[in-house]
Design a protein around this motif. Structure first.
Motif, mmCIF file in Angstrom:
data_model
loop_
_atom_site.group_PDB
_atom_site.id
_atom_site.type_symbol
_atom_site.label_atom_id
_atom_site.label_comp_id
_atom_site.label_asym_id
_atom_site.label_seq_id
_atom_site.Cartn_x
_atom_site.Cartn_y
_atom_site.Cartn_z
ATOM 1 N N LEU A 4 0.694 5.491 1.211
ATOM 2 C CA LEU A 4 -0.102 6.382 1.926
ATOM 3 C C LEU A 4 0.551 7.787 1.302
ATOM 4 N N ASP A 24 -5.190 7.125 0.943
ATOM 5 C CA ASP A 24 -4.759 5.720 1.026
ATOM 6 C C ASP A 24 -4.971 5.092 -0.489
ATOM 7 N N TYR A 66 -1.582 -0.447 8.441
ATOM 8 C CA TYR A 66 -0.697 -0.547 7.206
ATOM 9 C C TYR A 66 0.517 -1.425 7.981
ATOM 10 N N GLU A 97 -5.611 2.091 10.044
ATOM 11 C CA GLU A 97 -6.154 1.401 8.824
ATOM 12 C C GLU A 97 -5.010 0.088 8.546
ATOM 13 N N ARG A 100 0.968 -1.136 -0.023
ATOM 14 C CA ARG A 100 -0.181 0.021 0.025
ATOM 15 C C ARG A 100 0.787 1.128 0.116
#
Length: 348
Positions: free
Chosen positions: A32, A41, A330, A328, A30
């Motif tokens: 950010l 995101d 991460y 979230e 992912r």
């Protein structure tokens, strides 16, 4: 500059969010996106949307060496060495863990697969020990060494770490820790960026073990930054200076590339080629001369690296973004997810 304190850069991080293994696909992480206006995101492949034609992307092409050595002293006691820096073909400085610190003249025996390599301790530099090898250091490390995974990764180095704890553009051996922002890039992604018109260049900074050493003072003005060696090629310096003169963005892949770029810049923002040591310690209030944005992983609480990204985006903004990342879920640190951070001090 107003005094800054270590406790200002602390945040809560659940241990289960520390990534212990990399994802199978380097680009699957992912991402950010952090700017003055958004905390967004994304997926790492969205980096293609954030980078523009004409941008200059600068990455660190250092190569991680197998810097961890295990063995025994002549007296039989266990010894572990973590090479900090290769100082010559047959010499290096190293951290050493043993029941008693070895004195100059001590011969230590490192072992692997039933083979033994004898190395002599010749002196000491502060917390580091000077070592002399009978064969080229890099040859011995390749044969006897282990990948020096960070202390927050709890498993012993495995065969897969030899490739995954290495960027696809690693070229110059000398680092004892990976420039981890670069771990997310594949050759295919780099090719796509080049076709888009993004210029990709490389500098070298050999990451030292000091990058994992905690800051032990509350007042940051009292912190002594560890030293690392970097090389700025002449052609890369010219391309950076050209990009700045033309108003094109310069974007660093990782904190090591950023420190190299800022260390090589003079007060007027002109980058000078050459090889030097840097002890540049970047905290909020630092005036960036080169960097417009950066790609980076998430960093340890109260570390010099979280201070660096706080200087780029603003301390409150980074702490807000990190709180969001925790909520979230991460993945943090070397094998974790990434950020794309824009310089909050630039006005367009």
């Amino acid at each position: 500059m107003q005094e800054q304190y270590l406790s200002d850069f602390d945040f809560e991080l659940p241990p289960e969010l520390i990534a212990q293994y990399p994802l199978k696909d380097r680009t699957a992480s992912r991402l950010l996106h952090i700017s003055k206006d958004v905390i967004e995101d994304c997926h790492f492949t969205d980096i293609e949307d954030f980078l523009r034609p004409g941008d200059l992307l600068v990455a660190n092409n250092t190569k991680v060496i197998k810097a961890r050595l295990l063995g025994h002293k002549a007296t039989g006691g266990n010894i572990e060495a973590l090479i900090e820096r290769v100082t010559g073909e047959f010499t290096a400085i190293s951290m050493i863990r043993a029941s008693k610190s070895p004195k100059p003249g001590t011969v230590v025996r490192f072992e692997a697969d039933g083979r033994v390599e004898e190395v002599t301790v010749t002196g000491r530099q502060d917390q580091f020990f000077e070592l002399e090898f009978a064969r080229p250091v890099l040859d011995v490390l390749e044969e006897f060494g282990r990948v020096p995974l960070p202390p927050y990764i709890t498993h012993a180095a495995e065969k897969s770490d030899e490739s995954r704890y290495q960027t696809v553009f690693a070229e110059h051996p000398g680092a004892v820790a990976a420039p981890t922002a670069g771990l997310h890039f594949t050759k295919e992604l780099l090719d796509r960026l080049a076709k888009k018109g993004v210029d990709i260049e490389y500098v070298t900074l050999h990451v030292g073990a000091g990058t994992f050493q905690p800051v032990r003072v509350e007042k940051l003005s009292e912190h002594h930054m560890h030293s690392e060696w970097y090389h700025m090629p002449e052609d890369v310096a010219e391309k950076i200076n050209c990009a700045k003169a033309e108003g094109r963005r310069v974007i660093a892949v990782g904190t090591t590339s950023l420190r190299t770029l800022e260390s090589a810049a003079d007060r007027m923002g002109h980058v000078e080629a050459g090889s030097r040591d840097t002890q540049l310690f970047i905290t909020p209030g630092y005036r960036f001369r080169i960097i417009d944005a950066m790609v980076t992983n998430f960093h340890l609480p109260k570390s010099t690296l979280v201070m660096l990204v706080s200087a780029l985006a603003g301390r409150e903004r980074i702490l807000e973004a990190y709180r969001h990342a925790v909520e979230e879920k991460y993945r943090f640190f070397s094998y974790g997810d990434a950020c794309f951070i824009e310089n909050a001090h630039i006005t367009e």
